[in-house]
Design a protein around this motif. Structure first.
Motif, PDB file in Angstrom:
ATOM      1  N   GLU A 115       0.845  -1.193   0.000  1.00  0.00           N
ATOM      2  CA  GLU A 115       0.000   0.000   0.000  1.00  0.00           C
ATOM      3  C   GLU A 115       0.883   1.247   0.000  1.00  0.00           C
ATOM      4  O   GLU A 115       1.938   1.256   0.627  1.00  0.00           O
ATOM      5  N   PRO A 116       0.467   2.297  -0.701  1.00  0.00           N
ATOM      6  CA  PRO A 116       1.271   3.525  -0.680  1.00  0.00           C
ATOM      7  C   PRO A 116       1.262   4.152   0.713  1.00  0.00           C
ATOM      8  O   PRO A 116       0.305   4.016   1.460  1.00  0.00           O
ATOM      9  N   ILE A 117       2.338   4.827   1.040  1.00  0.00           N
ATOM     10  CA  ILE A 117       2.466   5.500   2.328  1.00  0.00           C
ATOM     11  C   ILE A 117       2.239   6.989   2.093  1.00  0.00           C
ATOM     12  O   ILE A 117       2.846   7.582   1.206  1.00  0.00           O
ATOM     13  N   HIS A 118       1.364   7.575   2.897  1.00  0.00           N
ATOM     14  CA  HIS A 118       1.069   9.001   2.780  1.00  0.00           C
ATOM     15  C   HIS A 118       1.490   9.689   4.076  1.00  0.00           C
ATOM     16  O   HIS A 118       0.738   9.697   5.045  1.00  0.00           O
ATOM     17  N   PRO A 119       2.698  10.256   4.113  1.00  0.00           N
ATOM     18  CA  PRO A 119       3.123  10.937   5.337  1.00  0.00           C
ATOM     19  C   PRO A 119       2.316  12.216   5.549  1.00  0.00           C
ATOM     20  O   PRO A 119       1.763  12.774   4.604  1.00  0.00           O
ATOM     21  N   PRO A 120       2.217  12.657   6.814  1.00  0.00           N
ATOM     22  CA  PRO A 120       1.468  13.894   7.064  1.00  0.00           C
ATOM     23  C   PRO A 120       2.133  15.073   6.370  1.00  0.00           C
ATOM     24  O   PRO A 120       3.346  15.137   6.266  1.00  0.00           O
ATOM     25  N   ARG A 121       1.307  15.990   5.890  1.00  0.00           N
ATOM     26  CA  ARG A 121       1.835  17.150   5.181  1.00  0.00           C
ATOM     27  C   ARG A 121       2.414  18.170   6.141  1.00  0.00           C
ATOM     28  O   ARG A 121       3.381  18.823   5.849  1.00  0.00           O
ATOM     29  N   HIS A 122       1.760  18.374   7.290  1.00  0.00           N
ATOM     30  CA  HIS A 122       2.210  19.359   8.279  1.00  0.00           C
ATOM     31  C   HIS A 122       1.881  18.828   9.657  1.00  0.00           C
ATOM     32  O   HIS A 122       1.046  17.961   9.821  1.00  0.00           O
ATOM     33  N   GLY A 123       2.498  19.388  10.655  1.00  0.00           N
ATOM     34  CA  GLY A 123       2.162  19.028  12.019  1.00  0.00           C
ATOM     35  C   GLY A 123       2.765  17.703  12.418  1.00  0.00           C
ATOM     36  O   GLY A 123       3.831  17.318  11.972  1.00  0.00           O
ATOM     37  N   THR A 124       2.049  16.984  13.245  1.00  0.00           N
ATOM     38  CA  THR A 124       2.518  15.697  13.739  1.00  0.00           C
ATOM     39  C   THR A 124       1.590  14.598  13.255  1.00  0.00           C
ATOM     40  O   THR A 124       0.523  14.864  12.702  1.00  0.00           O
TER      41      THR A 124
END
Length: 114
Positions: free
Chosen positions: A92-101
């Motif tokens: 599955e693709p990994i979607h890291p957070p764009r901002h923050g935590t």
């Protein structure tokens, strides 16, 4: 001189790893023909260094090693023909957070403001 005159079949299409392996079976005269051809046609710095280094080894007493010039390229030995990965078996693709935590993605916390 043409590529057909060389002791290495399909010389112009050999990967560097295969070239390093295959020149070890050449004697000084055969290697000199490859050096002359490379200097006339491609004159690739890295390839010329490899060829000259091997010539120095031969001039200092090294002997050609046994080997066949029509083996598969070193880079393709031991690799399967088809990949076992298919679209339904891929991770599955990994979607890291764009901002923050990770706990609060997408939120900035500048001076206490959300």
């Amino acid at each position: 001189m043409s590529a057909e005159d060389l002791p290495l079949p399909d010389y112009d299409h050999l990967p560097i790893g295969s070239l390093q392996h295959r020149i070890r079976s050449l004697n000084a005269g055969e290697l000199q023909r490859v050096i002359d051809y490379e200097a006339e046609h491609n004159d690739r710095t890295h390839v010329m260094e490899i060829l000259r280094h091997r010539m120095d080894e031969l001039n200092n007493g090294a002997t050609p090693s046994p080997g066949r010039q029509n083996d598969d390229a070193v880079e393709t030995q031991g690799t399967p023909g088809d990949s076992p990965i298919t679209p339904n078996r891929a991770s599955e693709p990994i979607h890291p957070p764009r901002h923050g935590t990770v706990a609060s993605p997408g939120q900035h916390n500048k001076r206490g403001r959300p």
